[in-house]
Write a protein that holds these residues in place. Structure first.
Motif, mmCIF file in Angstrom:
data_model
loop_
_atom_site.group_PDB
_atom_site.id
_atom_site.type_symbol
_atom_site.label_atom_id
_atom_site.label_comp_id
_atom_site.label_asym_id
_atom_site.label_seq_id
_atom_site.Cartn_x
_atom_site.Cartn_y
_atom_site.Cartn_z
ATOM 1 N N GLN A 95 0.824 -1.212 0.000
ATOM 2 C CA GLN A 95 0.000 0.000 0.000
ATOM 3 C C GLN A 95 0.856 1.259 0.000
ATOM 4 O O GLN A 95 0.682 2.156 0.822
ATOM 5 N N ASP A 127 -9.602 -10.758 13.829
ATOM 6 C CA ASP A 127 -10.020 -9.384 14.114
ATOM 7 C C ASP A 127 -9.685 -8.974 15.544
ATOM 8 O O ASP A 127 -9.252 -7.847 15.792
ATOM 9 N N GLU A 131 -7.177 -5.829 16.328
ATOM 10 C CA GLU A 131 -7.546 -4.632 17.090
ATOM 11 C C GLU A 131 -6.462 -4.246 18.085
ATOM 12 O O GLU A 131 -6.187 -3.069 18.289
ATOM 13 N N GLN A 134 -3.124 -3.190 16.005
ATOM 14 C CA GLN A 134 -3.281 -1.932 15.260
ATOM 15 C C GLN A 134 -2.813 -0.735 16.088
ATOM 16 O O GLN A 134 -2.373 0.269 15.539
ATOM 17 N N PHE A 179 -1.310 -7.274 5.313
ATOM 18 C CA PHE A 179 -2.697 -6.848 5.547
ATOM 19 C C PHE A 179 -2.674 -5.500 6.255
ATOM 20 O O PHE A 179 -1.812 -5.244 7.096
ATOM 21 N N ASP A 180 -3.620 -4.655 5.924
ATOM 22 C CA ASP A 180 -3.795 -3.349 6.541
ATOM 23 C C ASP A 180 -4.511 -3.536 7.886
ATOM 24 O O ASP A 180 -5.651 -3.991 7.921
ATOM 25 N N THR A 181 -3.871 -3.159 8.990
ATOM 26 C CA THR A 181 -4.447 -3.422 10.315
ATOM 27 C C THR A 181 -5.656 -2.542 10.635
ATOM 28 O O THR A 181 -6.339 -2.786 11.635
ATOM 29 N N SER A 182 -5.956 -1.553 9.807
ATOM 30 C CA SER A 182 -7.144 -0.730 10.055
ATOM 31 C C SER A 182 -8.412 -1.404 9.534
ATOM 32 O O SER A 182 -9.513 -0.945 9.805
ATOM 33 N N LYS A 183 -8.275 -2.503 8.819
ATOM 34 C CA LYS A 183 -9.433 -3.217 8.272
ATOM 35 C C LYS A 183 -9.862 -4.350 9.194
ATOM 36 O O LYS A 183 -9.096 -4.803 10.031
ATOM 37 N N ARG A 184 -11.078 -4.828 9.011
ATOM 38 C CA ARG A 184 -11.594 -5.972 9.757
ATOM 39 C C ARG A 184 -12.284 -6.913 8.790
ATOM 40 O O ARG A 184 -12.816 -6.489 7.766
ATOM 41 N N VAL A 185 -12.319 -8.190 9.138
ATOM 42 C CA VAL A 185 -12.942 -9.179 8.251
ATOM 43 C C VAL A 185 -14.252 -9.719 8.794
ATOM 44 O O VAL A 185 -15.135 -10.083 8.056
ATOM 45 N N LYS A 187 -17.769 -9.782 11.475
ATOM 46 C CA LYS A 187 -18.808 -8.875 11.966
ATOM 47 C C LYS A 187 -19.314 -9.410 13.300
ATOM 48 O O LYS A 187 -19.384 -10.604 13.516
#
Length: 195
Positions: A95, A127, A131, A134, A179-185, A187
């Motif tokens: 990125q 996730d 969290e 991150q 992987f971008d740690t600001s994202k989540r997979v 719910k």
């Protein structure tokens, strides 16, 4: 299912799960369904808990059914494979960022007991660990042995890790992923609670 940061009381459960799926001790018939490459002693597990709070576990009916390890590159540096990966970080871009020991960390190993695979526990635990990590790092980095098809599929298809390089070490071929740690997979993750 309870998700939590592992403490010293969890070491025996983590070690039992790890030994069940580690490549040197896994049953041959289970190897096709995924394995853990890195070997650990109970002392090393205690060390990562004490120094990094770097093991995240899923507990079901009092038993550890999955774990995710995450820690700084400095922590992993005594292991030869991680030292090789650290040395190569400045040659990798994710990125639009050049990777370093300051903006990334090493995710894994990861282990999910086969009786809970496919239940979403990997995504929830991923996730949960993300969290916490991150707060220190914007980028997760890991590796997967090219013969470990189950782990590759789970991490690229279910979670969305991206292959950024390939490398060889000790006669094995590996994918390197980020992987971008600001994202989540996942719910609806319930952390530190029972679902």
């Amino acid at each position: 299912m309870q998700l939590k940061i592992a403490d010293f009381h969890d070491i025996d459960g983590i070690f039992a799960l790890h030994s069940k799926y580690q490549i040197d001790t896994i049953l041959e018939e289970d190897k096709k369904d995924g394995f853990v490459t890195t070997a650990f002693s109970k002392e090393q597990l205690s060390d990562i808990i004490e120094k990094e709070q770097g093991i995240f576990v899923a507990i079901e009916e009092g038993e550890i059914v999955a774990y995710v390890m995450s820690a700084s590159w400095q922590y992993w540096s005594p292991w030869p494979i991680f030292a090789v990966m650290m040395e190569d970080l400045p040659h990798l871009i994710f990125q639009s960022q050049t990777l370093s020991v300051h903006n990334s960390y090493q995710y894994g190993p990861v282990c999910v007991d086969k009786r809970v695979r496919g239940s979403g526990v990997l995504e929830k635990l991923f996730d949960f660990a993300l969290e916490r990590m991150q707060q220190k790092y914007p980028i997760l980095v890991t590796f997967i042995n090219k013969i470990n098809h189950r782990s590759y599929e789970a991490h690229t298809r279910k979670i969305g890790l991206k292959v950024i390089a390939e490398f060889a070490f000790n006669g094995n071929a590996y994918y390197e992923l980020a992987f971008d740690t600001s994202k989540r997979v996942g719910k609806g993750v319930d952390n530190d609670t029972t679902e």
